[in-house]
Design a protein around this motif. Structure first.
Motif, PDB file in Angstrom:
ATOM      1  N   THR A 161     -10.000 -18.899  -2.630  1.00 29.47           N
ATOM      2  CA  THR A 161     -11.351 -19.432  -2.841  1.00 29.47           C
ATOM      3  C   THR A 161     -11.677 -19.483  -4.333  1.00 29.47           C
ATOM      4  O   THR A 161     -12.212 -20.484  -4.835  1.00 29.47           O
ATOM      5  CB  THR A 161     -12.389 -18.571  -2.104  1.00 29.47           C
ATOM      6  N   GLU A 162     -11.343 -18.424  -5.040  1.00 30.05           N
ATOM      7  CA  GLU A 162     -11.600 -18.383  -6.482  1.00 30.05           C
ATOM      8  C   GLU A 162     -10.758 -19.420  -7.220  1.00 30.05           C
ATOM      9  O   GLU A 162     -11.246 -20.137  -8.101  1.00 30.05           O
ATOM     10  CB  GLU A 162     -11.320 -16.987  -7.025  1.00 30.05           C
ATOM     11  N   PHE A 163      -9.480 -19.498  -6.853  1.00 28.58           N
ATOM     12  CA  PHE A 163      -8.594 -20.484  -7.472  1.00 28.58           C
ATOM     13  C   PHE A 163      -9.084 -21.902  -7.202  1.00 28.58           C
ATOM     14  O   PHE A 163      -9.136 -22.745  -8.100  1.00 28.58           O
ATOM     15  CB  PHE A 163      -7.172 -20.321  -6.952  1.00 28.58           C
ATOM     16  N   ALA A 164      -9.426 -22.192  -5.946  1.00 26.18           N
ATOM     17  CA  ALA A 164      -9.850 -23.541  -5.561  1.00 26.18           C
ATOM     18  C   ALA A 164     -11.107 -23.963  -6.307  1.00 26.18           C
ATOM     19  O   ALA A 164     -11.244 -25.135  -6.698  1.00 26.18           O
ATOM     20  CB  ALA A 164     -10.088 -23.598  -4.055  1.00 26.18           C
ATOM     21  N   THR A 165     -12.021 -23.025  -6.520  1.00 19.66           N
ATOM     22  CA  THR A 165     -13.247 -23.331  -7.267  1.00 19.66           C
ATOM     23  C   THR A 165     -12.925 -23.736  -8.695  1.00 19.66           C
ATOM     24  O   THR A 165     -13.451 -24.735  -9.205  1.00 19.66           O
ATOM     25  CB  THR A 165     -14.188 -22.120  -7.255  1.00 19.66           C
ATOM     26  N   ALA A 166     -12.048 -22.978  -9.334  1.00 23.68           N
ATOM     27  CA  ALA A 166     -11.660 -23.294 -10.714  1.00 23.68           C
ATOM     28  C   ALA A 166     -10.885 -24.608 -10.775  1.00 23.68           C
ATOM     29  O   ALA A 166     -11.119 -25.439 -11.664  1.00 23.68           O
ATOM     30  CB  ALA A 166     -10.821 -22.155 -11.289  1.00 23.68           C
ATOM     31  N   ALA A 168     -10.929 -27.221  -8.656  1.00 24.92           N
ATOM     32  CA  ALA A 168     -11.784 -28.372  -8.367  1.00 24.92           C
ATOM     33  C   ALA A 168     -12.707 -28.690  -9.538  1.00 24.92           C
ATOM     34  O   ALA A 168     -13.023 -29.856  -9.797  1.00 24.92           O
ATOM     35  CB  ALA A 168     -12.611 -28.111  -7.110  1.00 24.92           C
ATOM     36  N   ALA A 169     -13.114 -27.647 -10.258  1.00 24.54           N
ATOM     37  CA  ALA A 169     -14.024 -27.840 -11.397  1.00 24.54           C
ATOM     38  C   ALA A 169     -13.302 -28.293 -12.657  1.00 24.54           C
ATOM     39  O   ALA A 169     -13.943 -28.586 -13.673  1.00 24.54           O
ATOM     40  CB  ALA A 169     -14.792 -26.549 -11.667  1.00 24.54           C
ATOM     41  N   GLY A 170     -11.979 -28.333 -12.623  1.00 20.27           N
ATOM     42  CA  GLY A 170     -11.218 -28.734 -13.801  1.00 20.27           C
ATOM     43  C   GLY A 170     -11.066 -27.635 -14.832  1.00 20.27           C
ATOM     44  O   GLY A 170     -10.730 -27.907 -15.994  1.00 20.27           O
ATOM     45  N   ASP A 171     -11.283 -26.371 -14.399  1.00 16.97           N
ATOM     46  CA  ASP A 171     -11.101 -25.235 -15.301  1.00 16.97           C
ATOM     47  C   ASP A 171      -9.616 -24.871 -15.303  1.00 16.97           C
ATOM     48  O   ASP A 171      -9.181 -23.943 -14.617  1.00 16.97           O
ATOM     49  CB  ASP A 171     -11.960 -24.054 -14.837  1.00 16.97           C
ATOM     50  N   VAL A 172      -8.843 -25.613 -16.091  1.00 18.09           N
ATOM     51  CA  VAL A 172      -7.390 -25.486 -16.077  1.00 18.09           C
ATOM     52  C   VAL A 172      -6.939 -24.094 -16.498  1.00 18.09           C
ATOM     53  O   VAL A 172      -6.039 -23.506 -15.889  1.00 18.09           O
ATOM     54  CB  VAL A 172      -6.745 -26.561 -16.974  1.00 18.09           C
ATOM     55  N   LYS A 173      -7.541 -23.541 -17.526  1.00 15.78           N
ATOM     56  CA  LYS A 173      -7.148 -22.229 -18.044  1.00 15.78           C
ATOM     57  C   LYS A 173      -7.280 -21.152 -16.966  1.00 15.78           C
ATOM     58  O   LYS A 173      -6.343 -20.388 -16.722  1.00 15.78           O
ATOM     59  CB  LYS A 173      -7.995 -21.857 -19.252  1.00 15.78           C
ATOM     60  N   LEU A 178      -4.940 -17.748 -12.417  1.00 15.58           N
ATOM     61  CA  LEU A 178      -5.042 -17.276 -11.035  1.00 15.58           C
ATOM     62  C   LEU A 178      -3.839 -17.671 -10.188  1.00 15.58           C
ATOM     63  O   LEU A 178      -3.457 -16.937  -9.265  1.00 15.58           O
ATOM     64  CB  LEU A 178      -6.317 -17.833 -10.387  1.00 15.58           C
ATOM     65  N   TYR A 179      -3.253 -18.808 -10.458  1.00 16.69           N
ATOM     66  CA  TYR A 179      -2.218 -19.391  -9.606  1.00 16.69           C
ATOM     67  C   TYR A 179      -1.111 -18.399  -9.219  1.00 16.69           C
ATOM     68  O   TYR A 179      -0.890 -18.151  -8.025  1.00 16.69           O
ATOM     69  CB  TYR A 179      -1.618 -20.632 -10.274  1.00 16.69           C
ATOM     70  N   PRO A 180      -0.365 -17.808 -10.163  1.00 12.25           N
ATOM     71  CA  PRO A 180       0.752 -16.947  -9.747  1.00 12.25           C
ATOM     72  C   PRO A 180       0.305 -15.644  -9.104  1.00 12.25           C
ATOM     73  O   PRO A 180       0.969 -15.137  -8.187  1.00 12.25           O
ATOM     74  CB  PRO A 180       1.511 -16.698 -11.055  1.00 12.25           C
ATOM     75  N   ALA A 181      -0.819 -15.105  -9.565  1.00 18.46           N
ATOM     76  CA  ALA A 181      -1.291 -13.823  -9.033  1.00 18.46           C
ATOM     77  C   ALA A 181      -1.758 -13.962  -7.588  1.00 18.46           C
ATOM     78  O   ALA A 181      -1.448 -13.125  -6.734  1.00 18.46           O
ATOM     79  CB  ALA A 181      -2.424 -13.288  -9.901  1.00 18.46           C
ATOM     80  N   VAL A 182      -2.497 -15.016  -7.290  1.00 24.31           N
ATOM     81  CA  VAL A 182      -2.990 -15.222  -5.934  1.00 24.31           C
ATOM     82  C   VAL A 182      -1.836 -15.531  -4.981  1.00 24.31           C
ATOM     83  O   VAL A 182      -1.786 -15.045  -3.850  1.00 24.31           O
ATOM     84  CB  VAL A 182      -4.041 -16.346  -5.897  1.00 24.31           C
ATOM     85  N   ARG A 183      -0.893 -16.330  -5.434  1.00 30.61           N
ATOM     86  CA  ARG A 183       0.241 -16.694  -4.587  1.00 30.61           C
ATOM     87  C   ARG A 183       1.077 -15.482  -4.170  1.00 30.61           C
ATOM     88  O   ARG A 183       1.772 -15.533  -3.152  1.00 30.61           O
ATOM     89  CB  ARG A 183       1.138 -17.712  -5.311  1.00 30.61           C
ATOM     90  N   GLN A 241     -10.956 -31.827  -5.553  1.00 36.43           N
ATOM     91  CA  GLN A 241     -11.863 -31.179  -4.612  1.00 36.43           C
ATOM     92  C   GLN A 241     -11.316 -31.241  -3.196  1.00 36.43           C
ATOM     93  O   GLN A 241     -11.400 -30.259  -2.441  1.00 36.43           O
ATOM     94  CB  GLN A 241     -13.230 -31.864  -4.660  1.00 36.43           C
ATOM     95  N   LYS A 242     -10.728 -32.370  -2.844  1.00 41.19           N
ATOM     96  CA  LYS A 242     -10.161 -32.532  -1.503  1.00 41.19           C
ATOM     97  C   LYS A 242      -9.016 -31.546  -1.276  1.00 41.19           C
ATOM     98  O   LYS A 242      -8.934 -30.897  -0.222  1.00 41.19           O
ATOM     99  CB  LYS A 242      -9.672 -33.966  -1.317  1.00 41.19           C
ATOM    100  N   ILE A 243      -8.114 -31.424  -2.262  1.00 43.04           N
ATOM    101  CA  ILE A 243      -7.008 -30.475  -2.166  1.00 43.04           C
ATOM    102  C   ILE A 243      -7.544 -29.053  -2.064  1.00 43.04           C
ATOM    103  O   ILE A 243      -7.092 -28.247  -1.234  1.00 43.04           O
ATOM    104  CB  ILE A 243      -6.068 -30.613  -3.376  1.00 43.04           C
ATOM    105  N   ALA A 244      -8.532 -28.736  -2.913  1.00 41.44           N
ATOM    106  CA  ALA A 244      -9.100 -27.385  -2.944  1.00 41.44           C
ATOM    107  C   ALA A 244      -9.752 -27.023  -1.616  1.00 41.44           C
ATOM    108  O   ALA A 244      -9.561 -25.912  -1.088  1.00 41.44           O
ATOM    109  CB  ALA A 244     -10.119 -27.281  -4.077  1.00 41.44           C
ATOM    110  N   ASP A 245     -10.529 -27.952  -1.066  1.00 44.44           N
ATOM    111  CA  ASP A 245     -11.219 -27.680   0.205  1.00 44.44           C
ATOM    112  C   ASP A 245     -10.224 -27.425   1.333  1.00 44.44           C
ATOM    113  O   ASP A 245     -10.421 -26.533   2.177  1.00 44.44           O
ATOM    114  CB  ASP A 245     -12.122 -28.866   0.570  1.00 44.44           C
ATOM    115  N   LYS A 246      -9.151 -28.205   1.372  1.00 47.56           N
ATOM    116  CA  LYS A 246      -8.130 -28.019   2.404  1.00 47.56           C
ATOM    117  C   LYS A 246      -7.434 -26.669   2.248  1.00 47.56           C
ATOM    118  O   LYS A 246      -7.140 -25.996   3.239  1.00 47.56           O
ATOM    119  CB  LYS A 246      -7.107 -29.149   2.347  1.00 47.56           C
ATOM    120  N   MET A 247      -7.151 -26.283   1.014  1.00 44.51           N
ATOM    121  CA  MET A 247      -6.503 -24.990   0.786  1.00 44.51           C
ATOM    122  C   MET A 247      -7.360 -23.851   1.306  1.00 44.51           C
ATOM    123  O   MET A 247      -6.865 -22.933   1.972  1.00 44.51           O
ATOM    124  CB  MET A 247      -6.208 -24.803  -0.706  1.00 44.51           C
ATOM    125  N   VAL A 248      -8.641 -23.902   1.020  1.00 38.73           N
ATOM    126  CA  VAL A 248      -9.547 -22.841   1.466  1.00 38.73           C
ATOM    127  C   VAL A 248      -9.639 -22.811   2.988  1.00 38.73           C
ATOM    128  O   VAL A 248      -9.543 -21.747   3.614  1.00 38.73           O
ATOM    129  CB  VAL A 248     -10.947 -23.029   0.846  1.00 38.73           C
TER     130      VAL A 248
END
Length: 382
Positions: A161-166, A168-173, A178-183, A241-248
Motif C-alpha cells: 500500500t505504501e509503495f503503490a501510493t508513492a 502512483a504519485a510519481g515519487d520515484v525516490k 521501498l521496492y526491494p524491502a517490501v518485496r 495508478q491502474k497498476i498500483a490499484d491492482k497491486m493493492v
C-alpha cells in the motif's frame, strides 16, 4: 516465481485424456510412484495411491529441464512440486496427501500449463497413524509457520500500500527505496504465494516469462517503470495508478486467502526446498530483478523463508536425523555468512556489483545447502 497461470479444473478434465502419456501400472514394492517426464508425455506408474505419505521418483527422460507437480482438484493449488530437474536426472517428491482427487503434471521446458492427468488418493490403510508425540511436534511446527505466513502477508499488504501510493504519485525516490524491502515479504513466503495460481502471475510475473497476449502487471511492471531501460516510454500517471490499484487489491486478496490455509510438515519442508530452488534458478543468476538489480534482497528473503521452515521443523529433525540437522545448520550459516559480505546499510549492494567469482561462490553455497535440504521431508514425515 511461476511463469504461467494454471488452467481451471474444468479445462484440466478435458485436457487430461488428450495430453497425458500416463501408464496405469503399480507403484514400486516400497510404495514409490515412478514418474518419467519426456518432451511430450508424463508417464506416472499409477493413477491412484492410498492416503498418507506419497513418494514420487521423478526422472527426466527429455533433453529439456522439467518440473513435476501434484495439484489439488481445482488445478490451481500446488500440493507439492519438484523443480529444475535436468535432462537424465532424477529427483524425489515426498508429500502427505489425504484422500481426494488430484492432478499430476509434468512441465517439460518449464513452460505452459504442463502435461496433466487425474490422480486419486484413496483412504489411508487401516491402522495407519502418527505417533502422538510426533503429532504434537508437527502441530507446533505448522502453527508456528502459519503464524509466520500471516505476519509476512500482513506486512506485505502494508508495504505494498505504501509503495503503490508513492509509485502512483510519481515519487520515484521513495518508490525505489521501498521496492526491494517490501518485496522481501513476498519472497520469504514465495511457495505459499505461488500456490495461488491466479494471483502469482499478475503480481510477480517477469517480462521475460510472458507469452503473447499476457498482460504485464504487478511488481516487475512497476520495476521497469522505475528503473527505465534505454528507449523506454514512461507510463502516464493514470497508467501507474491502474497498476498500483491492482497491486493493492490483489495483495489484499492474497492476504485474505492465506488466513484460512492449513499446513503439514511436508509442506514446510518442501517449501523450504522450493525457496532454495528459487534462489538457484532466478536470484543467483540475476534474472529476477532485471531492471533494478536488487536480487540480493530477494536472495536473502528466500533464504530467510527456508531457514524459518527448517527451524520450525528442527525438533522433529533432531529426533530422527541429528546428522542431517547438523549439516543443514552448518550450510545455512555458511550461506548467510557469504550474503552478509554484501550488506550495505539496511540492504545490499546491487547484483551488478558482484564479480563472476563472487556469484559462483554464492551459487556453490546454494548447491551445498540444497542437497541436504532435499532430504528434509523424508526425515520429518517418518
Amino acid at each position: 516465481m511461476k511463469t504461467r497461470i494454471l488452467a481451471p479444473a474444468a479445462a484440466l478434465a478435458a485436457a487430461a485424456l488428450l495430453l497425458t502419456g500416463c501408464t496405469d501400472n503399480n507403484a514400486s514394492a516400497d510404495g514409490t510412484i515412478r514418474v518419467n517426464s519426456t518432451s511430450d508425455a508424463c508417464e506416472v506408474s499409477t493413477t491412484s495411491a492410498p492416503g498418507g505419505t506419497l513418494n514420487f521418483s521423478v526422472t527426466n527422460g527429455s533433453d529439456k529441464v522439467t518440473e513435476f507437480y501434484l495439484l489439488a482438484d481445482d488445478g490451481l493449488r500446488i500440493v507439492g512440486e519438484v523443480e529444475n530437474v535436468g535432462p537424465g536426472l532424477s529427483r524425489d517428491l515426498v508429500v502427505i496427501a489425504p484422500e481426494g482427487n488430484y492432478f499430476t503434471a509434468c512441465k517439460p521446458g518449464m513452460v505452459g500449463d504442463g502435461i496433466r492427468a487425474a490422480f486419486a488418493v484413496t483412504a489411508a490403510p487401516a491402522g495407519q497413524s502418527v505417533n502422538a508425540d510426533r503429532a504434537a511436534l508437527q502441530e507446533t511446527a505448522v502453527n508456528l509457520y502459519s503464524a509466520y505466513v500471516k505476519d509476512q502477508t500482513q506486512q506485505l499488504v502494508e508495504g505494498t500500500t505504501e509503495f503503490a501510493t508513492a509509485f502512483a504519485a510519481g515519487d520515484v525516490k521513495k518508490a525505489k527505496e521501498l521496492y526491494p524491502a517490501v518485496r522481501m515479504h513476498w519472497e520469504r513466503i514465495e511457495p505459499v504465494a505461488e500456490s495461488f495460481g491466479d494471483l502469482d502471475p499478475i503480481l510477480d510475473a517477469r517480462e521475460a516469462d510472458l507469452e503473447k497476449g499476457d498482460d504485464f502487471t504487478g511488481w516487475h511492471r512497476a520495476e521497469k517503470d522505475l528503473w527505465a531501460p534505454k528507449g523506454y516510454t514512461a507510463m502516464t500517471q493514470a497508467q501507474r495508478q491502474k497498476i498500483a490499484d491492482k497491486m493493492v487489491a490483489n495483495t489484499a486478496e492474497l492476504h485474505s486467502r492465506t488466513q484460512e490455509l492449513t499446513y503439514t510438515a511436508d509442506k514446510l519442508s518442501n517449501g523450504a526446498k522450493e525457496l532454495l530452488d528459487e534462489v538457484a534458478t532466478g536470484k543467483v543468476t540475476g534474472e529476477e530483478e532485471a531492471f533494478s538489480h536488487t536480487d540480493l534482497w530477494d536472495f536473502q528473503a528466500n533464504v530467510d523463508g527456508a531457514r524459518i521452515a527448517y527451524e520450525d521443523l528442527k525438533p522433529l529433525l533432531t529426533e530422527n536425523d541429528s546428522e542431517l540437522d547438523q549439516a543443514l545448520e552448518t550450510n545455512f550459516a555458511t550461506l548467510q555468512g557469504l550474503l552478509d559480505q554484501y550488506k550495505k546499510g539496511d540492504g545490499f549492494v546491487l547484483y551488478t556489483e558482484l564479480t563472476e567469482a563472487q556469484i559462483q561462490e554464492l551459487s556453490a553455497a546454494v548447491d551445498a545447502l540444497s542437497e541436504p535440504l532435499s532430504k528434509l521431508t523424508a526425515a520429518v514425515v517418518k
